[in-house]
Write a protein that holds these residues in place. Structure first.
Motif, PDB file in Angstrom:
ATOM      1  N   THR A  61       8.099 -14.152  -9.345  1.00  0.00           N
ATOM      2  CA  THR A  61       8.423 -12.777  -9.767  1.00  0.00           C
ATOM      3  C   THR A  61       7.738 -11.745  -8.889  1.00  0.00           C
ATOM      4  O   THR A  61       8.152 -10.593  -8.853  1.00  0.00           O
ATOM      5  N   ARG A  62       6.701 -12.130  -8.181  1.00  0.00           N
ATOM      6  CA  ARG A  62       5.966 -11.213  -7.303  1.00  0.00           C
ATOM      7  C   ARG A  62       6.541 -11.190  -5.886  1.00  0.00           C
ATOM      8  O   ARG A  62       6.255 -10.288  -5.112  1.00  0.00           O
ATOM      9  N   ASP A  63       7.326 -12.172  -5.530  1.00  0.00           N
ATOM     10  CA  ASP A  63       7.831 -12.315  -4.167  1.00  0.00           C
ATOM     11  C   ASP A  63       8.610 -11.087  -3.704  1.00  0.00           C
ATOM     12  O   ASP A  63       8.202 -10.404  -2.756  1.00  0.00           O
ATOM     13  N   GLN A  64       9.732 -10.810  -4.305  1.00  0.00           N
ATOM     14  CA  GLN A  64      10.581  -9.713  -3.844  1.00  0.00           C
ATOM     15  C   GLN A  64       9.921  -8.343  -3.997  1.00  0.00           C
ATOM     16  O   GLN A  64      10.016  -7.520  -3.079  1.00  0.00           O
ATOM     17  N   PRO A  65       9.246  -8.062  -5.113  1.00  0.00           N
ATOM     18  CA  PRO A  65       8.575  -6.757  -5.199  1.00  0.00           C
ATOM     19  C   PRO A  65       7.529  -6.544  -4.104  1.00  0.00           C
ATOM     20  O   PRO A  65       7.414  -5.443  -3.549  1.00  0.00           O
ATOM     21  N   ASN A  66       6.773  -7.578  -3.771  1.00  0.00           N
ATOM     22  CA  ASN A  66       5.765  -7.434  -2.717  1.00  0.00           C
ATOM     23  C   ASN A  66       6.416  -7.194  -1.360  1.00  0.00           C
ATOM     24  O   ASN A  66       5.997  -6.318  -0.600  1.00  0.00           O
ATOM     25  N   LEU A  67       7.453  -7.970  -1.047  1.00  0.00           N
ATOM     26  CA  LEU A  67       8.151  -7.789   0.218  1.00  0.00           C
ATOM     27  C   LEU A  67       8.809  -6.411   0.267  1.00  0.00           C
ATOM     28  O   LEU A  67       8.735  -5.718   1.285  1.00  0.00           O
ATOM     29  N   ALA A  68       9.422  -5.996  -0.830  1.00  0.00           N
ATOM     30  CA  ALA A  68      10.067  -4.674  -0.886  1.00  0.00           C
ATOM     31  C   ALA A  68       9.047  -3.553  -0.682  1.00  0.00           C
ATOM     32  O   ALA A  68       9.349  -2.536  -0.050  1.00  0.00           O
ATOM     33  N   LEU A  69       7.846  -3.736  -1.197  1.00  0.00           N
ATOM     34  CA  LEU A  69       6.802  -2.731  -1.007  1.00  0.00           C
ATOM     35  C   LEU A  69       6.414  -2.625   0.462  1.00  0.00           C
ATOM     36  O   LEU A  69       6.308  -1.514   1.007  1.00  0.00           O
ATOM     37  N   PHE A  70       6.243  -3.748   1.142  1.00  0.00           N
ATOM     38  CA  PHE A  70       5.961  -3.727   2.579  1.00  0.00           C
ATOM     39  C   PHE A  70       7.091  -3.039   3.329  1.00  0.00           C
ATOM     40  O   PHE A  70       6.862  -2.216   4.226  1.00  0.00           O
ATOM     41  N   GLN A  71       8.323  -3.365   2.973  1.00  0.00           N
ATOM     42  CA  GLN A  71       9.481  -2.770   3.635  1.00  0.00           C
ATOM     43  C   GLN A  71       9.532  -1.252   3.403  1.00  0.00           C
ATOM     44  O   GLN A  71       9.854  -0.497   4.319  1.00  0.00           O
ATOM     45  N   ARG A  72       9.217  -0.838   2.191  1.00  0.00           N
ATOM     46  CA  ARG A  72       9.206   0.600   1.892  1.00  0.00           C
ATOM     47  C   ARG A  72       8.121   1.313   2.690  1.00  0.00           C
ATOM     48  O   ARG A  72       8.361   2.361   3.281  1.00  0.00           O
ATOM     49  N   TRP A  73       6.922   0.753   2.718  1.00  0.00           N
ATOM     50  CA  TRP A  73       5.831   1.371   3.476  1.00  0.00           C
ATOM     51  C   TRP A  73       6.191   1.458   4.954  1.00  0.00           C
ATOM     52  O   TRP A  73       5.900   2.456   5.608  1.00  0.00           O
ATOM     53  N   PHE A  74       6.814   0.418   5.478  1.00  0.00           N
ATOM     54  CA  PHE A  74       7.252   0.413   6.867  1.00  0.00           C
ATOM     55  C   PHE A  74       8.258   1.541   7.093  1.00  0.00           C
ATOM     56  O   PHE A  74       8.125   2.323   8.039  1.00  0.00           O
ATOM     57  N   ALA A  75       9.249   1.646   6.235  1.00  0.00           N
ATOM     58  CA  ALA A  75      10.312   2.649   6.390  1.00  0.00           C
ATOM     59  C   ALA A  75       9.784   4.076   6.241  1.00  0.00           C
ATOM     60  O   ALA A  75      10.263   4.996   6.917  1.00  0.00           O
ATOM     61  N   GLU A  76       8.806   4.261   5.381  1.00  0.00           N
ATOM     62  CA  GLU A  76       8.285   5.607   5.120  1.00  0.00           C
ATOM     63  C   GLU A  76       7.308   6.103   6.181  1.00  0.00           C
ATOM     64  O   GLU A  76       6.993   7.289   6.221  1.00  0.00           O
ATOM     65  N   ALA A  82       5.047  -0.074  16.100  1.00  0.00           N
ATOM     66  CA  ALA A  82       3.597  -0.308  15.978  1.00  0.00           C
ATOM     67  C   ALA A  82       2.996   0.618  14.918  1.00  0.00           C
ATOM     68  O   ALA A  82       2.183   0.178  14.097  1.00  0.00           O
ATOM     69  N   ASP A  83       3.397   1.892  14.934  1.00  0.00           N
ATOM     70  CA  ASP A  83       2.898   2.843  13.936  1.00  0.00           C
ATOM     71  C   ASP A  83       3.311   2.417  12.532  1.00  0.00           C
ATOM     72  O   ASP A  83       2.529   2.516  11.581  1.00  0.00           O
ATOM     73  N   LYS A  84       4.537   1.958  12.403  1.00  0.00           N
ATOM     74  CA  LYS A  84       5.070   1.576  11.100  1.00  0.00           C
ATOM     75  C   LYS A  84       4.354   0.338  10.543  1.00  0.00           C
ATOM     76  O   LYS A  84       4.048   0.274   9.352  1.00  0.00           O
ATOM     77  N   VAL A  85       4.091  -0.637  11.408  1.00  0.00           N
ATOM     78  CA  VAL A  85       3.344  -1.817  10.966  1.00  0.00           C
ATOM     79  C   VAL A  85       1.928  -1.403  10.576  1.00  0.00           C
ATOM     80  O   VAL A  85       1.400  -1.834   9.548  1.00  0.00           O
ATOM     81  N   GLN A  91      -1.574   1.509   3.967  1.00  0.00           N
ATOM     82  CA  GLN A  91      -1.262   1.532   2.532  1.00  0.00           C
ATOM     83  C   GLN A  91      -2.043   0.445   1.782  1.00  0.00           C
ATOM     84  O   GLN A  91      -2.513   0.672   0.664  1.00  0.00           O
ATOM     85  N   LEU A  92      -2.162  -0.724   2.388  1.00  0.00           N
ATOM     86  CA  LEU A  92      -2.953  -1.789   1.765  1.00  0.00           C
ATOM     87  C   LEU A  92      -4.416  -1.386   1.655  1.00  0.00           C
ATOM     88  O   LEU A  92      -5.079  -1.683   0.655  1.00  0.00           O
ATOM     89  N   SER A  93      -4.923  -0.700   2.660  1.00  0.00           N
ATOM     90  CA  SER A  93      -6.293  -0.211   2.624  1.00  0.00           C
ATOM     91  C   SER A  93      -6.479   0.767   1.465  1.00  0.00           C
ATOM     92  O   SER A  93      -7.469   0.701   0.737  1.00  0.00           O
ATOM     93  N   ASP A 134       9.474 -13.863   8.295  1.00  0.00           N
ATOM     94  CA  ASP A 134      10.863 -13.719   8.736  1.00  0.00           C
ATOM     95  C   ASP A 134      11.273 -12.254   8.818  1.00  0.00           C
ATOM     96  O   ASP A 134      11.964 -11.845   9.753  1.00  0.00           O
ATOM     97  N   TRP A 135      10.861 -11.468   7.834  1.00  0.00           N
ATOM     98  CA  TRP A 135      11.183 -10.041   7.850  1.00  0.00           C
ATOM     99  C   TRP A 135      10.528  -9.364   9.064  1.00  0.00           C
ATOM    100  O   TRP A 135      11.188  -8.619   9.786  1.00  0.00           O
ATOM    101  N   LEU A 136       9.249  -9.645   9.292  1.00  0.00           N
ATOM    102  CA  LEU A 136       8.574  -9.061  10.458  1.00  0.00           C
ATOM    103  C   LEU A 136       9.280  -9.488  11.746  1.00  0.00           C
ATOM    104  O   LEU A 136       9.488  -8.667  12.647  1.00  0.00           O
ATOM    105  N   CYS A 137       9.650 -10.746  11.843  1.00  0.00           N
ATOM    106  CA  CYS A 137      10.348 -11.237  13.029  1.00  0.00           C
ATOM    107  C   CYS A 137      11.646 -10.455  13.242  1.00  0.00           C
ATOM    108  O   CYS A 137      11.938 -10.028  14.368  1.00  0.00           O
ATOM    109  N   SER A 138      12.387 -10.227  12.182  1.00  0.00           N
ATOM    110  CA  SER A 138      13.646  -9.477  12.322  1.00  0.00           C
ATOM    111  C   SER A 138      13.383  -8.034  12.743  1.00  0.00           C
ATOM    112  O   SER A 138      14.130  -7.474  13.552  1.00  0.00           O
ATOM    113  N   VAL A 139      12.314  -7.439  12.235  1.00  0.00           N
ATOM    114  CA  VAL A 139      11.937  -6.076  12.641  1.00  0.00           C
ATOM    115  C   VAL A 139      11.643  -6.053  14.140  1.00  0.00           C
ATOM    116  O   VAL A 139      12.106  -5.161  14.865  1.00  0.00           O
TER     117      VAL A 139
END
Length: 189
Positions: A61-76, A82-85, A91-93, A134-139
């Motif tokens: 249940t934590r898988d998709q929400p955690n990945l979606a949060l990383f994706q949102r932080w990246f997009a925002e 490099a800046d986005k990563v 955000q984690l800090s 896999d998501w990072l690789c695609s990015v």
């Protein structure tokens, strides 16, 4: 929504999630999960064959929400890849500065179950980390970064997970910022 309107399985997973996050998976009994969810142990076992299955389902249940949060932080985050990563690390800090922050539940669970490599929760954690990679690789492929986007994704994942561990050890979120700087440098090179 009244408590009885929440599906039983979700009530169990919500209760388990709160307890596992607070105390760790080994310290929490099935009795405690049943009590917190307001159900009998028999009802819990109707929905989950074992505590092991409950732990794995909690992580799933934590898988998709955690990945979606990383994706949102990246997009925002504004700027280059490099800046986005680096924005993910920033955000984690910020999250690590919250007194209830306890790091990565997937990693904490893997430590608790280190002697059980085939445990369903270990498999769920492994699948989650692979999805992040896999998501990072695609990015990186979309950004036309280094020829070996897979290697770069693994390096960034190692920096993420290493930072989770060191921040927990030292209780110092600045390690997450340092890991973010290292990730950004790797991507820029």
């Amino acid at each position: 929504m009244a408590r009885t309107d929440v599906p039983t399985r979700k009530r169990i997973l919500d209760a388990a999630g709160k307890l596992f996050h607070a105390d760790g998976i080994r310290a929490v009994s099935v009795d405690a999960v049943a009590e917190k969810s307001g159900l009998t142990k028999r009802t819990l076992y109707y929905h989950f064959r074992s505590k092991d299955d409950l732990i794995a389902a909690y992580l799933e249940t934590r898988d998709q929400p955690n990945l979606a949060l990383f994706q949102r932080w990246f997009a925002e985050t504004e700027g280059t890849t490099a800046d986005k990563v680096q924005g993910i690390f920033r955000q984690l800090s910020a999250s690590a500065r919250h007194p209830k922050w306890k790091g990565c539940g997937f990693l904490r669970t893997s430590v608790e179950l280190i002697h059980l490599p085939g445990h369903p929760a270990i498999l769920a954690g492994r699948a989650h980390k692979k999805r992040v990679e896999d998501w990072l690789c695609s990015v990186f492929e979309e950004s036309r970064l280094p020829e070996d986007a897979r290697l770069l994704a693994r390096q960034v994942l190692l920096l993420l997970d290493g930072a989770f561990a060191v921040v927990l050890l030292h209780r110092d979120p600045s390690y997450m910022d340092s890991a973010g700087e290292a990730a950004a440098q790797l991507i820029r090179d």
